[in-house]
Design an enzyme around this catalytic site. Structure first.
Site, PDB file in Angstrom:
ATOM      1  CE  LYS A 243      -4.085  34.632 -24.292  1.00 39.74           C
ATOM      2  NZ  LYS A 243      -4.124  35.444 -25.542  1.00 39.74           N
ATOM      3  NE  ARG A 244      -5.809  22.826 -23.653  1.00 44.15           N
ATOM      4  CZ  ARG A 244      -4.803  22.922 -23.925  1.00 44.15           C
ATOM      5  NH1 ARG A 244      -4.643  23.822 -24.872  1.00 44.15           N
ATOM      6  NH2 ARG A 244      -3.912  21.984 -23.987  1.00 44.15           N
TER       7      ARG A 244
END
Length: 477
Positions: A243-244
């Site tokens: 998700k980063r």
């Protein structure tokens, strides 16, 4: 006949890596012939949700990856999983294990304290048959453990070639928990046998599961499918995609204005190459060019900038008529116009799309560029004002003069307006750009736009002249 399956868990939305796996399975059967099947692996009742299942369907449908048979829900196959586990017991390929999770944990901690790797010691496999029967009759809980045979387990992976695991490195693994629910490997093999899967194509994070699954196939006397393990997807920083790295769910990209065909094209190149340096492909071309020979062993890099570039390529290939409903919906969502207003100006909107799509990479780009044409008034970009309207008094004089020239043209057509303004520039003894750039800011609030005469034509006489009046007022205050 080839039968391949995509088997996501409904514990989250359809993510990029899963969508890529689905695409490769789908491309394989569309190229080589066969069926693409969908199985929802919903045995994790605590984390599986209806919303996630719906998100998976929605993502696949948006991408156009239609499955060929009814969806299989793994949770509904519990009786078959249990029957296959019993068959393993009957055949002597598995045994009942009465050790509790707490006992196993205590032994694991002991091994770690002694600096040893923990491996189940088969103590329950050494129990006499009458003792096993006594414990079962007394209602004592037990798990079912698979008895790993001696030797090694190998397979010829479609992507990686021959992969071999020494069986001594694999402990006797649980196939059925004490509550009679199957562990992942048992459920997967049981389902794949029932669905007659001929090729299991999935991410290479599953390579370590494969020897256990092959042992289960052999013990159940079932035909072994082929295996193809696709490379992992990394971010541009070389780390596993997470998700980063930004948006992860396929639906996020949809809402960012990415086209499904561009997303498919981009995903296809994450771990596959059609050869000949081909990059931009339509879906029929991808199907035609797909080959397992082009699958890569190396990790693929997910570059959002490349996705945007790819989207821009597909955007420019699309007919304006095809883009119309997508742009219309996005403009309505952005609150720039109502559906009725846009439907009443269909030809005008098609012209606007033609003008803006060549400078856009996403549908969102088209929407952003469309603001000056749909908004009642424009706001001026401070940088544009500083650059093009430095001399306020001189700019007021210039814009007032341009307004009078435009107000006097007979027909509001680009060639007519261009001739009039170029003549005015000549009379002033300046290059035409000295007129066009300040005018562009007055009309759009920006320093960059479509051709200035296309902008004037799309705005129409009344709105264009009103914009120039607004700019003059702004400069005077």
């Amino acid at each position: 006949m080839h039968r391949l399956r995509f088997a996501p868990s409904p514990t989250g939305y359809l993510h990029v890596g899963s969508a890529r796996t689905a695409l490769f399975n789908w491309l394989f059967v569309r190229h080589y012939g066969g069926q693409f099947l969908l199985r929802i692996e919903d045995t994790d009742k605590a984390r599986s949700t209806e919303a996630s299942t719906h998100g998976i369907y929605e993502g696949l449908e948006w991408l156009g990856l239609q499955w060929d048979e009814d969806v299989v829900h793994q949770g509904a196959n519990l009786p078959q999983h249990q029957a296959d586990a019993r068959l393993l017991l009957e055949r002597g390929a598995a045994y009942r294990c009465f050790c509790t999770p707490d006992e196993i944990d205590a032994r694991r901690r002991e091994a770690e304290a002694a600096g040893e790797a923990f491996k189940y010691d088969r103590r329950c496999d050494r129990l006499p048959a009458d003792e096993v029967a006594r414990r079962v009759a007394s209602g004592m809980p037990f798990a079912v453990r698979f008895r790993v045979p001696d030797g090694e387990t190998s397979w010829d992976d479609v992507v990686h070639g021959v992969i071999t695991f020494p069986n001594k490195d694999i402990e006797d693994f649980v196939v059925l928990r004490s509550d009679a629910t199957p562990v992942y490997n048992m459920a997967v093999v049981s389902d794949d046998i029932a669905m007659q899967i001929t090729l299991v194509m999935r991410g290479d994070d599953h390579i370590s599961n494969t020897p256990k699954q092959i042992m289960l196939y052999d013990a159940l006397g079932a035909a072994l499918p082929q295996f193809a393990h696709l490379p992992m997807i990394h971010g541009v920083d070389g780390k596993k995609l997470s998700k980063r790295h930004g948006a992860m769910a396929v639906g996020d990209y949809r809402h960012m204005g990415i086209l499904p065909q561009a997303m498919l094209n981009f995903l296809a190149l994450l771990g596959w190459s059609p050869g000949n340096d081909i990059e931009v492909m339509t879906v029929p071309q991808m199907i035609e060019l797909f080959s397992t020979d082009g699958l890569s062993k190396k990790a693929a890099i997910f570059d959002p900038k490349k996705l945007e570039w790819m989207n821009g390529q597909h955007l420019s290939l699309l007919a304006n008529e095809t883009l119309l409903p997508l742009v219309q919906a996005a403009l309505v969502d952005a609150g720039l116009a109502t559906r009725e207003q846009l439907e009443g100006r269909r030809d005008w909107l098609l012209t606007l799309i033609e003008l803006l799509k060549v400078r856009s990479r996403t549908i969102d780009d088209i929407v952003r560029q469309a603001i000056p044409y749909l908004a009642e008034r424009v706001s001026y970009d401070p940088e544009a004002v500083a650059k093009q309207w430095k001399d306020r008094v001189g700019t007021v004089d210039l814009l007032s003069s341009v307004r009078n020239t435009l107000a006097a043209v007979d027909t509001w057509e680009p060639p007519v307006m261009e001739e009039a303004l170029r003549l005015q520039a000549e009379q002033r003894g300046v290059g035409a750009g000295k007129l066009f750039q300040p005018l562009r800011v007055a009309l759009t609030g920006l320093t960059v736009s479509a051709g200035i005469f296309d902008v004037l034509a799309l705005l129409g006489r009344d709105r264009a002249l009103a914009r120039i009046d607004d700019a003059v007022k702004f400069l005077r205050t």
